[in-house]
Write a protein that holds these residues in place. Structure first.
Motif, PDB file in Angstrom:
ATOM      1  N   TRP A   1     -12.459   9.191  32.869  1.00 57.65           N
ATOM      2  CA  TRP A   1     -11.218   8.432  32.966  1.00 57.65           C
ATOM      3  C   TRP A   1     -10.950   8.091  34.424  1.00 57.65           C
ATOM      4  O   TRP A   1     -11.428   8.777  35.338  1.00 57.65           O
TER       5      TRP A   1
ATOM      6  N   PHE B   1      -7.498   6.373  36.834  1.00 56.55           N
ATOM      7  CA  PHE B   1      -6.079   6.067  36.685  1.00 56.55           C
ATOM      8  C   PHE B   1      -5.890   4.658  36.151  1.00 56.55           C
ATOM      9  O   PHE B   1      -4.964   4.377  35.395  1.00 56.55           O
TER      10      PHE B   1
ATOM     11  N   GLN C   1       6.352  10.643  31.693  1.00 59.44           N
ATOM     12  CA  GLN C   1       5.767  11.032  32.968  1.00 59.44           C
ATOM     13  C   GLN C   1       4.508  11.802  32.626  1.00 59.44           C
ATOM     14  O   GLN C   1       4.580  12.881  32.037  1.00 59.44           O
ATOM     15  N   ILE C   2       3.362  11.222  32.959  1.00 57.95           N
ATOM     16  CA  ILE C   2       2.100  11.843  32.578  1.00 57.95           C
ATOM     17  C   ILE C   2       1.471  12.450  33.813  1.00 57.95           C
ATOM     18  O   ILE C   2       1.269  11.766  34.811  1.00 57.95           O
ATOM     19  N   GLU C   3       1.201  13.731  33.754  1.00 60.60           N
ATOM     20  CA  GLU C   3       0.684  14.423  34.929  1.00 60.60           C
ATOM     21  C   GLU C   3      -0.702  14.961  34.633  1.00 60.60           C
ATOM     22  O   GLU C   3      -0.937  15.539  33.577  1.00 60.60           O
ATOM     23  N   ILE C   4      -1.596  14.741  35.584  1.00 58.42           N
ATOM     24  CA  ILE C   4      -2.961  15.228  35.427  1.00 58.42           C
ATOM     25  C   ILE C   4      -3.049  16.579  36.127  1.00 58.42           C
ATOM     26  O   ILE C   4      -2.691  16.700  37.302  1.00 58.42           O
ATOM     27  N   ILE C   5      -3.496  17.587  35.408  1.00 55.77           N
ATOM     28  CA  ILE C   5      -3.571  18.907  36.025  1.00 55.77           C
ATOM     29  C   ILE C   5      -4.946  19.520  35.793  1.00 55.77           C
ATOM     30  O   ILE C   5      -5.686  19.100  34.912  1.00 55.77           O
ATOM     31  N   SER C   6      -5.256  20.521  36.599  1.00 59.77           N
ATOM     32  CA  SER C   6      -6.544  21.203  36.467  1.00 59.77           C
ATOM     33  C   SER C   6      -6.407  22.329  35.457  1.00 59.77           C
ATOM     34  O   SER C   6      -5.314  22.669  35.030  1.00 59.77           O
TER      35      SER C   6
ATOM     36  N   GLU D   1      -6.802  25.454  35.837  1.00 54.83           N
ATOM     37  CA  GLU D   1      -6.032  26.614  36.305  1.00 54.83           C
ATOM     38  C   GLU D   1      -4.540  26.350  36.195  1.00 54.83           C
ATOM     39  O   GLU D   1      -3.761  27.228  35.804  1.00 54.83           O
ATOM     40  N   GLN D   2      -4.159  25.117  36.524  1.00 48.45           N
ATOM     41  CA  GLN D   2      -2.742  24.788  36.402  1.00 48.45           C
ATOM     42  C   GLN D   2      -2.302  24.815  34.944  1.00 48.45           C
ATOM     43  O   GLN D   2      -1.163  25.167  34.633  1.00 48.45           O
TER      44      GLN D   2
ATOM     45  N   ASP E   1      -1.600  28.285  34.189  1.00 46.13           N
ATOM     46  CA  ASP E   1      -0.302  28.603  34.794  1.00 46.13           C
ATOM     47  C   ASP E   1       0.835  28.218  33.882  1.00 46.13           C
ATOM     48  O   ASP E   1       1.760  28.988  33.637  1.00 46.13           O
ATOM     49  N   THR E   2       0.746  26.979  33.399  1.00 45.87           N
ATOM     50  CA  THR E   2       1.828  26.451  32.593  1.00 45.87           C
ATOM     51  C   THR E   2       1.912  27.198  31.266  1.00 45.87           C
ATOM     52  O   THR E   2       2.997  27.498  30.787  1.00 45.87           O
TER      53      THR E   2
ATOM     54  N   MET F   1       6.526  25.976  30.399  1.00 39.64           N
ATOM     55  CA  MET F   1       7.478  25.226  31.216  1.00 39.64           C
ATOM     56  C   MET F   1       6.904  25.012  32.602  1.00 39.64           C
ATOM     57  O   MET F   1       6.160  25.839  33.114  1.00 39.64           O
ATOM     58  N   PRO F   2       7.254  23.898  33.227  1.00 43.92           N
ATOM     59  CA  PRO F   2       6.696  23.598  34.546  1.00 43.92           C
ATOM     60  C   PRO F   2       7.226  24.518  35.626  1.00 43.92           C
ATOM     61  O   PRO F   2       6.545  24.789  36.595  1.00 43.92           O
TER      62      PRO F   2
ATOM     63  N   MET G   1      -2.521  11.093  25.047  1.00 41.55           N
ATOM     64  CA  MET G   1      -1.355  10.283  25.396  1.00 41.55           C
ATOM     65  C   MET G   1      -0.634   9.820  24.138  1.00 41.55           C
ATOM     66  O   MET G   1       0.594   9.842  24.062  1.00 41.55           O
TER      67      MET G   1
ATOM     68  N   GLN H   1       5.170   6.898  34.353  1.00 42.08           N
ATOM     69  CA  GLN H   1       4.639   7.310  35.654  1.00 42.08           C
ATOM     70  C   GLN H   1       3.414   8.164  35.434  1.00 42.08           C
ATOM     71  O   GLN H   1       3.411   9.041  34.566  1.00 42.08           O
TER      72      GLN H   1
ATOM     73  N   ILE I   1       1.179  10.926  37.426  1.00 43.54           N
ATOM     74  CA  ILE I   1       1.203  11.734  38.636  1.00 43.54           C
ATOM     75  C   ILE I   1      -0.037  12.614  38.655  1.00 43.54           C
ATOM     76  O   ILE I   1      -0.373  13.249  37.651  1.00 43.54           O
TER      77      ILE I   1
ATOM     78  N   ARG J   1      -0.139  29.245  41.538  1.00 48.73           N
ATOM     79  CA  ARG J   1       1.296  29.237  41.360  1.00 48.73           C
ATOM     80  C   ARG J   1       1.774  30.533  40.714  1.00 48.73           C
ATOM     81  O   ARG J   1       2.898  30.953  40.900  1.00 48.73           O
TER      82      ARG J   1
END
Lengths: 495, 438
Positions: A17, A19, A45-50, A52-53, A56-57, A63-64, A118, B3, B5, B14
């Motif tokens: 993928w 952006f 709001q779409i967030e790309i995370i790894s 590990e993150q 975390d979540t 929750m963020p 998505m 958006q 991000i 974290r």
């Protein structure tokens, strides 16, 4: 915006993928979601995370941001351990009921998977969060992120002022009571950060009022205590019985400091925020799966997603919806995705292509053709239990070959009480509906009485549902936590 | 409005705060697991962090919930094949069975909580009860190296240390305070006078004006002279003081007898001791060099592999290793720049008469150079039962006992079993203050 002339051009033709391709695909997805399905969405709001993150979540209950507590560290380690051992994969996404609706997408996903994610999260879950009456009435999507930020800051401040150990003890105890600290019947006030700060200020100002009953003790001493009437009066003054334990402790515990009350409040508010999610697992996932399947197959039909990508999407779609039979070694309970998705596609079928049976069972919707609005009504007006009661059709029960077992006491066998036949449809449906009702599977524990002017023992009452007892070992430890919060003895009786 | 991000670059870790809270919470259980694993596992692996299992009940989060058994329950299950209403199904012998509860899928015990500690976390726990701070103070006494450290400003000093910034700042303040006329003001005045002088027509008014301006110019120039641009009182120098600085480098000498009498078991025990000391030093010093010296009747410096794994036959002359160590120190590790630690392992055998020579070498020079010298004697488990009196032993032991009486930073111990290494190590370091106080 895509239009007819662009139909037929692939949205993406590579496995990775970018952006750019995410944007293009998302525009196409949203177009179908809004114009075809007519979904009503929060801004996304779409967030790309790894990965590990993502872990975390996971560990901070999805929750963020979250306040700090060792139990989240424990959950992180558990998830990480299972993930590293390959015992379970990571979720492809996590979506948060907030405005704007935040979806986390894992960076390892292929482009096809990102499209799936998505459509699933940013359209399906998003619509459900925004329109379902439970979320609408019981949670505040606009305020939750601010509130969590406030909570995190407040608890950090408390740790600095009163020491980590004291805060940790308090949170341990509060977490133990979290599951019995939900308003199930009366609606809680909305969470906003500003109201919360205001409340904190007032609470500090009126700290001495928290022991107001001591001042009125002089008058009370004259009155005859212990008579039936006095007890009734006392109970009604404290609005007993009370189902929300932390709320009661926060309001009436004689010894708690203002900051401790505030932390209890934070914990129970967060518990309350998640209560609608627990009541709508089947519907929420069903809605998301239905929406992603509809959108992506529409994109595939119009030639905007290639066959290879669609195969990958279908592969993931079916593995999410896989429901092993009860005798399969992989069986670990009913898959809420399966039942939700099956019921929703079935509603679509009933609307467009009903059988005689459907006409008998669902006279209102059978053959009405307007499945979009029927589904949207269902998504907005029901929760799992009522949705199953209302819409579980005989065909779905037959397809999944559902049957219900009952057991009583310590008998050495189960009795098959009903199966997927004419005589058993209603019973199976009722049983499945109650199985998806958290207020039946959670124990019913209430504060029934406390005499603040005398022994101050907090009397709790457990009313077993169909004679199911509490898990004893935990009861003892939870009561210890409860005593720590209340400051005096706590008794638990079976009612 | 949508958006996108990219959060991937957000700071990692974290949940570290939660993790450290968890470790603190489960400290007792984890500590026990760490100690157990140190005892039973290869210490060489300690570096890589450690998988530990702690009892799940220690970190259980209780809550009110329904029991697994009892009462009336209904279950709905998928995938019916043969059942009809009214059938009876026997419950599986254990657990909830068809109720949907799953056993542990891979045989991992459910009442254990398994996780990996990072290297740092492991070492923190590992060294926890070694009372490190005191130890650090005690053994960081080599303060031979003096380095200049900034120590404010002074009014005297070498020109090279002139602090231009401070000097000029003082000068500006003084010039402003004493109203020194600016150069530009003087120049302007001169120009004005020159233009008046150059004017062709002069009347009395002009010459009056000219005289006034000349007088003013004289006044300004005189004032400029009185209030100099830079005055000696403005001058500041950077001041340095010599301060002792602990050396951040350490070298660790591993001395071992590799003659035939040292079998695999003895070497293995010695290795554990060396590894432990090495780990310990690594935490304290930026750089730790390792020097391996093995000896039979003659000593040589070798690499680690040879040191531990190759065999050699010959007699046993312990002093040869000490001589070799002295040589290496004088060649490569001047005591002023290096903290020198030495650990010697042997089975206590020595060429008759050589032990006295060893003590001589130690007393004469080596102990002056070393921060710490630890000697472990590896004995058989049977011997351990007999050798309970520290005063008796081999010739080497007795000689070293004499050395330890003179030097507080010399320690010696007997080891018979690998589970003793860690306690012994601890003892070696914690006995130091007692002997030094004595």
């Amino acid at each position: 915006m895509p239009d007819g002339s662009r139909d037929g051009t692939l949205l993406f033709d590579r496995n990775d993928w970018t952006f750019d391709s995410m944007h293009r695909t998302f525009d196409a997805i949203i177009d179908i979601a809004e114009k075809d399905l007519g979904l009503n969405l929060y801004p996304n709001q779409i967030e790309i995370i790894s990965s590990e993150q993502m872990l975390d979540t996971y560990s901070s209950v999805g929750m963020p941001l979250m306040y700090r507590h060792w139990s989240f560290g424990k959950h992180f380690i558990q998830h990480e351990h299972q993930y590293r051992k390959g015992m379970r994969g990571l979720a492809y996404e996590i979506v948060i009921n907030s405005n704007p609706c935040v979806s986390y997408c894992l960076e390892d996903n292929s482009m096809a998977l990102q499209a799936l994610v998505m459509a699933h999260a940013a359209c399906g879950h998003n619509h459900f969060f925004k329109n379902n009456h439970l979320f609408h009435q019981w949670t505040d999507a606009d305020g939750i992120l601010d509130y969590l930020d406030y909570a995190r800051g407040f608890i950090q401040k408390c740790e600095e002022q009163h020491g980590t150990a004291a805060v940790e003890k308090l949170l341990d105890a509060a977490h133990a009571l979290m599951s019995v600290s939900v308003f199930r019947h009366r609606r809680p006030p909305m969470l906003t950060e500003r109201a919360e700060r205001e409340r904190e200020r007032r609470r500090n100002e009126e700290a001495e009022h928290s022991v107001h009953y001591i001042w009125s003790a002089h008058e009370a001493a004259d009155r005859p205590g212990g008579t039936e009437q006095a007890v009734q009066e006392r109970k009604s003054r404290m609005r007993l019985p009370e189902e929300n334990l932390l709320y009661f402790i926060e309001s009436y515990a004689p010894k708690l400091q203002p900051w401790e009350r505030q932390i209890l409040r934070i914990v129970r508010n967060i518990g309350q925020y998640f209560y609608p999610q627990r009541q709508t697992k089947v519907m929420n996932e069903g809605c998301a799966c239905f929406v992603h399947y509809h959108i992506l197959s529409r994109l595939h039909q119009t030639g905007r997603i290639g066959d290879g990508a669609m195969l990958e999407i279908l592969h993931n779609h079916t593995s999410v919806l896989f429901q092993p039979g009860f005798d399969d070694p992989r069986y670990s309970g009913m898959n809420p995705y399966t039942i939700g998705y099956a019921m929703m596609t079935d509603i679509q079928r009933i609307c467009t292509d009903p059988t005689e049976e459907d006409r008998a069972w669902f006279p209102d919707i059978a053959g009405c053709k307007d499945w979009r609005n029927v589904l949207k009504d269902a998504w907005s007006g029901y929760r799992d239990e009522s949705f199953i009661q209302q819409f579980l059709s005989p065909k779905v029960m037959r397809d999944l070959r559902l049957f219900s077992l009952s057991e009583t006491g310590n008998e050495a066998f189960y009795r098959v009480s009903a199966i997927h036949d004419e005589a058993g449809y209603r019973e199976v449906r009722d049983a499945l509906a109650s199985a998806n009702n958290p207020s039946l599977s959670d124990p019913d524990i209430q504060v029934v009485d406390v005499d603040l002017l005398h022994d101050r023992v907090l009397h709790l009452q457990h009313r077993p549902t169909s004679g199911v007892p509490l898990a004893e070992d935990d009861v003892r430890r939870t009561l210890d936590h409860c005593r720590r919060l209340w400051g005096y003895d706590v008794s638990l009786t079976e009612g | 409005m949508t958006q996108f991000i990219d959060r991937r670059l957000n700071p990692k870790g974290r949940s570290l705060g939660n993790r450290s809270r968890f470790i603190r919470r489960a400290r007792a259980a984890i500590k026990k697991a760490v100690d157990d694993s140190v005892r039973s596992r290869n210490i060489v692996d300690v570096d890589q962090g450690e998988h530990v299992a702690i009892p799940a009940s220690d970190i259980h989060e209780p809550s009110f919930h329904n029991a697994d058994q009892g009462g009336h329950r209904d279950h709905v299950l998928p995938g019916n094949k043969t059942y009809r209403a009214g059938d009876r199904i026997d419950k599986p012998p254990q657990g909830g069975g068809a109720g949907g509860r799953e056993g542990a899928p891979d045989g991992e015990a459910e009442d254990e909580f398994l996780f990996a500690l990072s290297r740092d976390e492991f070492l923190d726990l590992f060294f926890e009860d070694l009372a490190l701070p005191d130890l650090v103070k005690r053994s960081l006494k080599s303060t031979d190296i003096m380095r200049p450290r900034r120590a404010g400003l002074s009014v005297t000093g070498a020109p090279a240390n002139l602090s231009v910034m401070r000097t000029m700042r003082n000068a500006i303040g003084r010039r402003v305070g004493l109203r020194r006329p600016a150069n530009r003001e003087v120049e302007d005045l001169r120009g004005h006078i020159a233009s008046l002088e150059a004017a062709p027509h002069k009347d009395t008014h002009d010459s009056d004006e000219l005289a006034k301006l000349r007088a003013r110019l004289d006044h300004l120039v005189a004032r400029q002279k009185r209030v100099p641009f830079l005055d000696p009182v403005d001058v500041r120098y950077r001041h340095f003081e010599m301060k002792p600085e602990p050396t951040a480098n350490a070298v660790m000498f591993c001395l071992m007898d590799v003659s035939a009498s040292m079998g695999q078991r003895e070497k293995d025990l010695a290795k554990r001791f060396f590894v432990l000391l090495h780990l310990f030093l690594k935490r304290r010093y930026e750089k730790v060099d390792l020097v391996f010296i093995r000896h039979t009747h003659q000593a040589s410096e070798v690499d680690e592999q040879t040191f531990f794994y190759s065999t050699e036959s010959g007699g046993t002359v312990v002093s040869s290793a000490l001589v070799e160590m002295q040589r290496v120190i004088s060649e490569r590790y001047p005591a002023g720049d290096w903290n020198i630690y030495a650990a010697q392992a042997s089975d206590g055998e020595n060429y008759s008469g050589d032990s006295a020579h060893c003590a001589e070498l130690l007393n004469g020079e080596i102990m002056n150079l070393c921060q710490y010298f630890a000697y472990v004697e590896i004995i058989g488990e049977a011997e351990a039962k007999i050798l309970t009196n520290p005063a008796s032993g081999t010739e080497l032991w007795r000689a070293y006992l004499g050395v330890s009486g003179k030097w507080p930073n010399f320690a010696l111990k007997r080891i018979a079993h690998r589970s003793e290494i860690y306690p012994v190590f601890r003892e070696l370091f914690s006995t130091a203050p007692e002997t030094s106080d004595a």
